[in-house]
Design a protein around this motif. Structure first.
Motif, PDB file in Angstrom:
ATOM      1  N   TRP A  93      56.102 -10.483  12.783  1.00 31.73           N
ATOM      2  CA  TRP A  93      57.491 -10.563  12.332  1.00 31.73           C
ATOM      3  C   TRP A  93      58.294  -9.462  13.018  1.00 31.73           C
ATOM      4  CZ3 TRP A  93      59.151 -14.617   9.625  1.00 31.73           C
ATOM      5  CH2 TRP A  93      58.219 -15.371   8.921  1.00 31.73           C
ATOM      6  N   ARG A  94      59.549  -9.817  13.250  1.00 34.03           N
ATOM      7  CA  ARG A  94      60.465  -8.836  13.827  1.00 34.03           C
ATOM      8  C   ARG A  94      61.823  -8.999  13.156  1.00 34.03           C
ATOM      9  NH1 ARG A  94      61.934  -9.236  20.085  1.00 34.03           N
ATOM     10  NH2 ARG A  94      63.375 -10.803  19.255  1.00 34.03           N
ATOM     11  N   ALA A 108      62.015  -0.658   8.440  1.00 35.91           N
ATOM     12  CA  ALA A 108      60.783   0.125   8.528  1.00 35.91           C
ATOM     13  C   ALA A 108      59.604  -0.636   7.942  1.00 35.91           C
ATOM     14  CB  ALA A 108      60.966   1.459   7.813  1.00 35.91           C
ATOM     15  N   THR A 109      59.842  -1.380   6.876  1.00 34.83           N
ATOM     16  CA  THR A 109      58.757  -2.154   6.261  1.00 34.83           C
ATOM     17  C   THR A 109      58.232  -3.223   7.207  1.00 34.83           C
ATOM     18  OG1 THR A 109      59.701  -1.757   4.059  1.00 34.83           O
ATOM     19  CG2 THR A 109      58.121  -3.583   4.288  1.00 34.83           C
ATOM     20  N   VAL A 110      59.150  -3.918   7.882  1.00 34.77           N
ATOM     21  CA  VAL A 110      58.722  -4.983   8.809  1.00 34.77           C
ATOM     22  C   VAL A 110      57.942  -4.399   9.970  1.00 34.77           C
ATOM     23  CG1 VAL A 110      59.518  -6.772  10.384  1.00 34.77           C
ATOM     24  CG2 VAL A 110      60.585  -6.520   8.135  1.00 34.77           C
ATOM     25  N   ARG A 111      58.417  -3.251  10.496  1.00 36.80           N
ATOM     26  CA  ARG A 111      57.717  -2.651  11.635  1.00 36.80           C
ATOM     27  C   ARG A 111      56.331  -2.149  11.223  1.00 36.80           C
ATOM     28  NH1 ARG A 111      62.939  -0.243  12.172  1.00 36.80           N
ATOM     29  NH2 ARG A 111      64.152  -1.278  13.828  1.00 36.80           N
ATOM     30  N   ALA A 112      56.153  -1.835   9.946  1.00 34.36           N
ATOM     31  CA  ALA A 112      54.872  -1.315   9.470  1.00 34.36           C
ATOM     32  C   ALA A 112      53.856  -2.411   9.180  1.00 34.36           C
ATOM     33  CB  ALA A 112      55.093  -0.484   8.216  1.00 34.36           C
ATOM     34  N   LEU A 113      54.269  -3.664   9.203  1.00 32.09           N
ATOM     35  CA  LEU A 113      53.327  -4.759   8.941  1.00 32.09           C
ATOM     36  C   LEU A 113      52.248  -4.780  10.020  1.00 32.09           C
ATOM     37  CD1 LEU A 113      55.738  -7.641   7.864  1.00 32.09           C
ATOM     38  CD2 LEU A 113      54.241  -6.261   6.397  1.00 32.09           C
ATOM     39  N   ALA A 149      56.495 -26.151   5.958  1.00 38.60           N
ATOM     40  CA  ALA A 149      55.587 -25.017   5.775  1.00 38.60           C
ATOM     41  C   ALA A 149      56.160 -23.749   6.401  1.00 38.60           C
ATOM     42  CB  ALA A 149      54.223 -25.348   6.376  1.00 38.60           C
ATOM     43  N   THR A 150      56.750 -23.920   7.594  1.00 36.45           N
ATOM     44  CA  THR A 150      57.358 -22.758   8.262  1.00 36.45           C
ATOM     45  C   THR A 150      58.529 -22.222   7.453  1.00 36.45           C
ATOM     46  OG1 THR A 150      56.698 -23.626  10.413  1.00 36.45           O
ATOM     47  CG2 THR A 150      58.425 -21.959  10.397  1.00 36.45           C
ATOM     48  N   ALA A 151      59.365 -23.162   6.928  1.00 37.54           N
ATOM     49  CA  ALA A 151      60.510 -22.732   6.114  1.00 37.54           C
ATOM     50  C   ALA A 151      60.029 -21.996   4.865  1.00 37.54           C
ATOM     51  CB  ALA A 151      61.350 -23.948   5.731  1.00 37.54           C
ATOM     52  N   ASP A 152      58.952 -22.493   4.229  1.00 38.30           N
ATOM     53  CA  ASP A 152      58.423 -21.801   3.050  1.00 38.30           C
ATOM     54  C   ASP A 152      57.906 -20.413   3.414  1.00 38.30           C
ATOM     55  OD1 ASP A 152      59.024 -23.985   1.518  1.00 38.30           O
ATOM     56  OD2 ASP A 152      57.011 -24.860   1.634  1.00 38.30           O
ATOM     57  N   ARG A 153      57.262 -20.301   4.577  1.00 41.26           N
ATOM     58  CA  ARG A 153      56.734 -19.014   4.991  1.00 41.26           C
ATOM     59  C   ARG A 153      57.868 -18.018   5.269  1.00 41.26           C
ATOM     60  NH1 ARG A 153      53.229 -21.069   8.024  1.00 41.26           N
ATOM     61  NH2 ARG A 153      54.391 -20.993   9.991  1.00 41.26           N
ATOM     62  N   VAL A 154      58.922 -18.497   5.957  1.00 40.49           N
ATOM     63  CA  VAL A 154      60.071 -17.624   6.238  1.00 40.49           C
ATOM     64  C   VAL A 154      60.771 -17.262   4.931  1.00 40.49           C
ATOM     65  CG1 VAL A 154      62.301 -17.462   7.405  1.00 40.49           C
ATOM     66  CG2 VAL A 154      60.361 -18.527   8.574  1.00 40.49           C
ATOM     67  N   ALA A 155      60.862 -18.241   4.008  1.00 41.37           N
ATOM     68  CA  ALA A 155      61.519 -17.965   2.729  1.00 41.37           C
ATOM     69  C   ALA A 155      60.753 -16.901   1.937  1.00 41.37           C
ATOM     70  CB  ALA A 155      61.634 -19.254   1.917  1.00 41.37           C
ATOM     71  N   ASP A 156      59.425 -16.975   1.935  1.00 40.60           N
ATOM     72  CA  ASP A 156      58.641 -15.938   1.250  1.00 40.60           C
ATOM     73  C   ASP A 156      58.883 -14.566   1.873  1.00 40.60           C
ATOM     74  OD1 ASP A 156      57.606 -17.872  -0.382  1.00 40.60           O
ATOM     75  OD2 ASP A 156      55.754 -18.151   0.776  1.00 40.60           O
ATOM     76  N   PHE A 157      58.981 -14.551   3.213  1.00 41.40           N
ATOM     77  CA  PHE A 157      59.226 -13.279   3.895  1.00 41.40           C
ATOM     78  C   PHE A 157      60.612 -12.719   3.543  1.00 41.40           C
ATOM     79  CE2 PHE A 157      60.772 -11.069   7.779  1.00 41.40           C
ATOM     80  CZ  PHE A 157      59.914  -9.990   7.744  1.00 41.40           C
ATOM     81  N   LEU A 158      61.606 -13.615   3.474  1.00 37.82           N
ATOM     82  CA  LEU A 158      62.964 -13.165   3.140  1.00 37.82           C
ATOM     83  C   LEU A 158      63.039 -12.707   1.682  1.00 37.82           C
ATOM     84  CD1 LEU A 158      65.127 -15.835   5.014  1.00 37.82           C
ATOM     85  CD2 LEU A 158      64.613 -13.480   5.709  1.00 37.82           C
TER      86      LEU A 158
END
Length: 452
Positions: free
Chosen positions: A80-81, A70-75, A48-57
């Protein structure tokens, strides 16, 4: 080794062995089940964690390289960092091959996972508040456009599942109680044939004509019962042969002794004739006692209810009528199962011994648990402690008793012990502290159902 362990009872040993083995097996199985459950849960968590990280990537790979940070910092979540890949990370992270493989499968081709990890980190508040554990997942990633970044996600830490303390203790106690009951019944079931064999051996010891042991049950039990019955038949044959031989010898000696007694009457030397007649009479007594010993080994007569109090009182009255110092102290009724003539022979012998060697015979009867206890006391000199057991052996006589006046054949106590043993009785001798000898006889009391 602690006192009293291992227990002397085979039933308790088997019970503890079964209970300990089952509890150990249950404990081991429970621990393995919890471990396997945690492994499976962790595997699902990794996926589940791998799927979540994969969606983020996949979200980041769709953005231009310059907009990703900038997009990640605006979440709004702040979970996420992302850092440039050329900036060294402050803390080296342990490499997790399993998580790295799961993440590579989740992101597919195009995104390169150089390294991935998941760790538990203490997250302390800036205002000095408590440090809470957090689950940190991270990876070194190279996008298809060549950009290399460091990605981290922070989640609340959920500790591994452990059974609830109170409920788990209750469930374990119930399980242990159930297993204890089952182990006890299993132990009794296994030991029941051994108990039956012990009872059959005890019954055979009391009565050689007791019915044979039942040869039923499992094959091992049937074999043991069959072997015991074969041994029983051989012993019965041996006892009967010995009894018949002894009875035949003593019976055949009566005829020549009678002829010798008649021929001695023709001896004209009066002193010599008197001594020879006394010797012949001593031999006749020995033969008679030998025949009585042979008969004492025969337990063919069936036992019946005997009033022990009435028997002892009658013997004491007969001795008083003969001028002897005897007295009976005890209840008016005391029922036992035995052979009346054999019991009369036993107590008559013991009372005669007390009168012969001690001058008086005090006969007491009392209840001792499930038995009736008879105490026959005299006022003599007693017996040396080292000879108390030997005097009940056939033909054993103390040096001080070997006289024509008081000396016997050495068979009286042996005959009494044999007669009592055939009726589940026990004869023991004890020196009294105030002087004299005490003969104790234990006989099982007769219950209301007519059984001892």
């Amino acid at each position: 080794m602690m006192p009293g362990f291992p227990p002397r009872s085979l039933a308790v040993r088997l019970f503890l062995l079964l209970l300990g083995g089952v509890l150990a097996a249950v404990s081991t199985t429970t621990a393995l089940a919890i471990h396997e459950r945690e492994r499976i849960v962790q595997s699902f968590r990794d996926q589940a964690t791998a799927d979540r990280v994969a969606d983020f990537l996949h979200l980041l790979v769709a953005l231009p390289p310059g907009e990703r940070f900038a997009t990640v910092r605006a979440l709004p979540s702040g979970l996420w960092r992302i850092d440039p890949g050329d900036r060294p990370h402050a803390e080296p992270q342990p490499f997790s091959p399993a998580f790295t493989l799961a993440l590579e499968e989740a992101v597919g081709t195009g995104i390169q996972i150089e390294d991935a990890w998941r760790v538990i980190r203490q997250d302390c508040e800036d205002d000095g508040g408590p440090c809470l554990p957090k689950r940190v997942i991270g990876a070194w990633v190279r996008f298809p456009d060549g950009q290399r970044v460091h990605v981290e996600g922070i989640r609340d830490y959920s500790p591994p599942y452990l059974p609830q303390g109170a409920q788990f203790a209750i469930n374990l106690s119930l399980l242990a109680g159930f297993l204890a009951v089952m182990a006890w019944f299993a132990g009794r079931l296994v030991l029941e044939p051994l108990l039956s064999l012990s009872q059959a051996a005890e019954a055979f010891g009391r009565d050689p004509d007791h019915p044979p042991m039942d040869e039923s049950g499992p094959s091992e039990v049937r074999q043991a019962a069959h072997t015991f019955n074969q041994m029983r038949e051989r012993l019965r044959a041996h006892i009967q042969e010995r009894t018949h031989i002894l009875a035949a010898i003593t019976h055949d000696l009566k005829t020549p002794l009678t002829r010798m007694r008649l021929r001695l009457e023709q001896c004209e030397d009066e002193p010599l004739r008197t001594r020879l007649v006394e010797d012949v009479e001593a031999m006749r007594t020995l033969v008679a006692e030998g025949l009585e010993l042979a008969r004492s080994l025969d337990t063919g007569q069936a036992p019946q209810a005997v009033d022990l109090a009435a028997l002892l009182g009658s013997l004491c009255e007969d001795a008083q009528d003969a001028g002897d110092d005897t007295r009976y102290l005890g209840p008016e009724t005391a029922l036992v199962a035995g052979r009346p003539e054999a019991l009369r022979r036993v107590f008559l012998n013991l009372i005669d011994n007390a009168l012969k060697y001690g001058g008086v015979a005090s006969v007491g009867l009392e209840r001792a648990g499930a038995d009736w206890l008879v105490r026959i006391k005299d006022a003599g000199s007693g017996i040396p402690e080292r000879h108390l057991a030997e005097v009940m052996q056939p033909f054993f006589r103390l040096e001080t008793s070997r006289s024509r006046e008081t000396g016997g054949t050495g068979l009286g106590l042996s005959i009494a012990a044999n007669l009592l043993a055939a009726q589940s009785g026990i004869l023991t001798l004890h020196n009294r502290p105030e002087g004299g000898l005490e003969a104790r006889v234990r006989l099982p009391a007769l219950k209301g159902n007519g059984k001892p």
